[in-house]
Design a protein around this motif. Structure first.
Motif, short mmCIF file in Angstrom:
data_model
loop_
_atom_site.label_atom_id
_atom_site.label_comp_id
_atom_site.label_asym_id
_atom_site.label_seq_id
_atom_site.Cartn_x
_atom_site.Cartn_y
_atom_site.Cartn_z
N TRP A 79 0.83 -1.21 0.00
CA TRP A 79 0.00 0.00 0.00
C TRP A 79 0.86 1.27 0.00
O TRP A 79 0.63 2.19 -0.79
CB TRP A 79 -0.91 -0.03 1.22
N VAL A 80 1.86 1.30 0.86
CA VAL A 80 2.74 2.48 0.96
C VAL A 80 3.50 2.68 -0.34
O VAL A 80 3.59 3.80 -0.86
CB VAL A 80 3.70 2.34 2.15
N LEU A 81 4.07 1.61 -0.88
CA LEU A 81 4.82 1.73 -2.14
C LEU A 81 3.93 2.23 -3.27
O LEU A 81 4.30 3.12 -4.04
CB LEU A 81 5.43 0.38 -2.52
N THR A 82 2.71 1.67 -3.37
CA THR A 82 1.80 2.03 -4.45
C THR A 82 1.44 3.51 -4.43
O THR A 82 1.59 4.23 -5.43
CB THR A 82 0.51 1.19 -4.38
N PHE A 83 0.98 4.00 -3.28
CA PHE A 83 0.47 5.37 -3.22
C PHE A 83 1.59 6.41 -3.07
O PHE A 83 1.49 7.51 -3.62
CB PHE A 83 -0.55 5.51 -2.09
N THR A 84 2.65 6.08 -2.34
CA THR A 84 3.74 7.03 -2.20
C THR A 84 4.46 7.23 -3.53
O THR A 84 4.72 8.37 -3.95
CB THR A 84 4.75 6.56 -1.14
N LEU A 85 4.77 6.12 -4.20
CA LEU A 85 5.43 6.24 -5.51
C LEU A 85 4.49 6.85 -6.54
O LEU A 85 4.94 7.56 -7.45
CB LEU A 85 5.92 4.87 -5.98
N GLY A 86 3.18 6.61 -6.40
CA GLY A 86 2.22 7.25 -7.28
C GLY A 86 2.29 8.77 -7.15
O GLY A 86 2.31 9.50 -8.14
N GLY A 87 2.34 9.25 -5.90
CA GLY A 87 2.48 10.69 -5.67
C GLY A 87 3.82 11.22 -6.16
O GLY A 87 3.90 12.30 -6.75
N TYR A 88 4.86 10.42 -5.97
CA TYR A 88 6.21 10.82 -6.38
C TYR A 88 6.28 11.00 -7.90
O TYR A 88 6.75 12.03 -8.40
CB TYR A 88 7.22 9.78 -5.92
N PHE A 89 5.80 10.01 -8.64
CA PHE A 89 5.86 10.10 -10.11
C PHE A 89 4.88 11.13 -10.66
O PHE A 89 5.13 11.73 -11.71
CB PHE A 89 5.62 8.72 -10.72
N ALA A 90 3.77 11.34 -9.95
CA ALA A 90 2.84 12.39 -10.38
C ALA A 90 3.50 13.76 -10.25
O ALA A 90 3.33 14.63 -11.12
CB ALA A 90 1.57 12.34 -9.53
N GLY A 91 4.24 13.96 -9.16
CA GLY A 91 4.95 15.22 -8.98
C GLY A 91 6.02 15.43 -10.04
O GLY A 91 6.17 16.54 -10.58
N GLU A 92 6.74 14.37 -10.38
CA GLU A 92 7.75 14.48 -11.44
C GLU A 92 7.10 14.74 -12.79
O GLU A 92 7.61 15.53 -13.59
CB GLU A 92 8.58 13.20 -11.49
N ALA A 93 5.96 14.09 -13.05
CA ALA A 93 5.25 14.28 -14.31
C ALA A 93 4.76 15.72 -14.44
O ALA A 93 4.77 16.31 -15.53
CB ALA A 93 4.07 13.32 -14.41
N PHE A 94 4.32 16.30 -13.32
CA PHE A 94 3.87 17.69 -13.34
C PHE A 94 4.99 18.62 -13.77
O PHE A 94 4.82 19.50 -14.63
CB PHE A 94 3.36 18.08 -11.95
N ASP A 95 6.16 18.45 -13.17
CA ASP A 95 7.30 19.30 -13.52
C ASP A 95 7.70 19.11 -14.97
O ASP A 95 8.03 20.07 -15.67
CB ASP A 95 8.49 18.99 -12.60
N HIS A 96 7.65 17.86 -15.43
CA HIS A 96 8.01 17.58 -16.82
C HIS A 96 7.01 18.24 -17.77
O HIS A 96 7.39 18.84 -18.77
CB HIS A 96 8.03 16.07 -17.05
N ALA A 97 5.72 18.14 -17.44
CA ALA A 97 4.68 18.76 -18.28
C ALA A 97 4.83 20.27 -18.27
O ALA A 97 4.60 20.94 -19.30
CB ALA A 97 3.30 18.35 -17.77
N ALA A 98 5.19 20.83 -17.12
CA ALA A 98 5.35 22.28 -17.02
C ALA A 98 6.49 22.76 -17.93
O ALA A 98 6.41 23.81 -18.55
CB ALA A 98 5.63 22.68 -15.58
N LYS A 99 7.56 21.96 -18.02
CA LYS A 99 8.69 22.34 -18.86
C LYS A 99 8.35 22.23 -20.35
O LYS A 99 8.78 23.04 -21.16
CB LYS A 99 9.89 21.45 -18.53
#
Length: 222
Positions: free
Chosen positions: A152-172
């Motif tokens: 559970w922790v791996l699924t949702f924490t990494l989901g938030g982590y990659f979502a944050g990285e995707a946001f920055d990538h989309a912003a660029k």
């Protein structure tokens, strides 16, 4: 949205943010706080903050797993101590449909119900105490509690982590305005889904209460 997360992290030291996340995850089952605030929200936000280098991802994962396992263990002990009396508490009586679903899952799946319940908000808050009241041996509970907590922790924490990285990538790539628009659309979609889910659960609980009332009337007036 990420600006708000960053503002929160900048205003608080990392250890305090980790402590808040751990407290929310721990309280979900230990204090039945999951009825009000799903623990995955906290670890998703933690994952986003880790993607912004506001928190250490490995430390966050360890803290969240420990808090999840410890909180469920406290919930188990509460159920073991109070047993059937637990079902008479206000928290349980308000969610009869979920209690019935959790009890049926325990009867059918035994210790594996602990793992399954980890991925549904209300079941996650209820399951440890109900398993404890069913007298399932603690070593079995702990094994599936640990496996479920880590997954559970791996699924949702990494989901938030990659979502944050995707946001920055989309912003660029597309500009910050478009990225923020997509983030807002995602939040709206989550809110709509949550409202519909809540209405569906309320309808299920109303059906269970109606069936119980009908059964009571049949026993009173055969």
């Amino acid at each position: 949205m990420l600006e708000n997360f960053n503002a929160l992290a900048d205003g608080l030291p990392p250890w305090l943010v980790l402590l808040l996340i751990a407290g929310l995850v721990f309280a979900e089952a230990a204090l039945f706080f999951g009825f009000v605030f799903p623990g995955e929200t906290a670890i998703v936000v933690g994952g986003v903050l880790a993607s912004q280098d506001k928190l250490s991802l490995p430390v966050l994962l360890v803290v969240a797993v420990v808090a999840a396992v410890a909180g469920d263990s406290v919930g188990y002990e509460i159920g073991r101590k109070f047993g059937p009396r637990l079902l008479e508490t206000r928290a349980m009586s308000k969610h009869r449909a979920k209690v019935a679903k959790a009890q049926d899952l325990i009867r059918r799946r035994g210790a594996f119900a602990v793992f399954i319940g980890r991925f549904t908000a209300l079941l996650r808050a209820l399951m440890p105490a109900l398993v404890g009241s069913s007298r399932l041996p603690y070593p079995k509970f702990l094994l599936f509690n640990f496996i479920g907590g880590v997954t559970w922790v791996l699924t949702f924490t990494l989901g938030g982590y990659f979502a944050g990285e995707a946001f920055d990538h989309a912003a660029k790539l597309a500009g910050r305005g478009l990225a923020i628009g997509l983030a807002v659309a995602a939040v709206v979609a989550i809110v709509v889904w949550s409202v519909r889910k809540h209405r569906r659960e309320a309808h299920e609980e109303a059906e269970v209460e109606a069936e119980e009332s009908e059964h009571t009337l049949e026993q009173t007036h055969p």
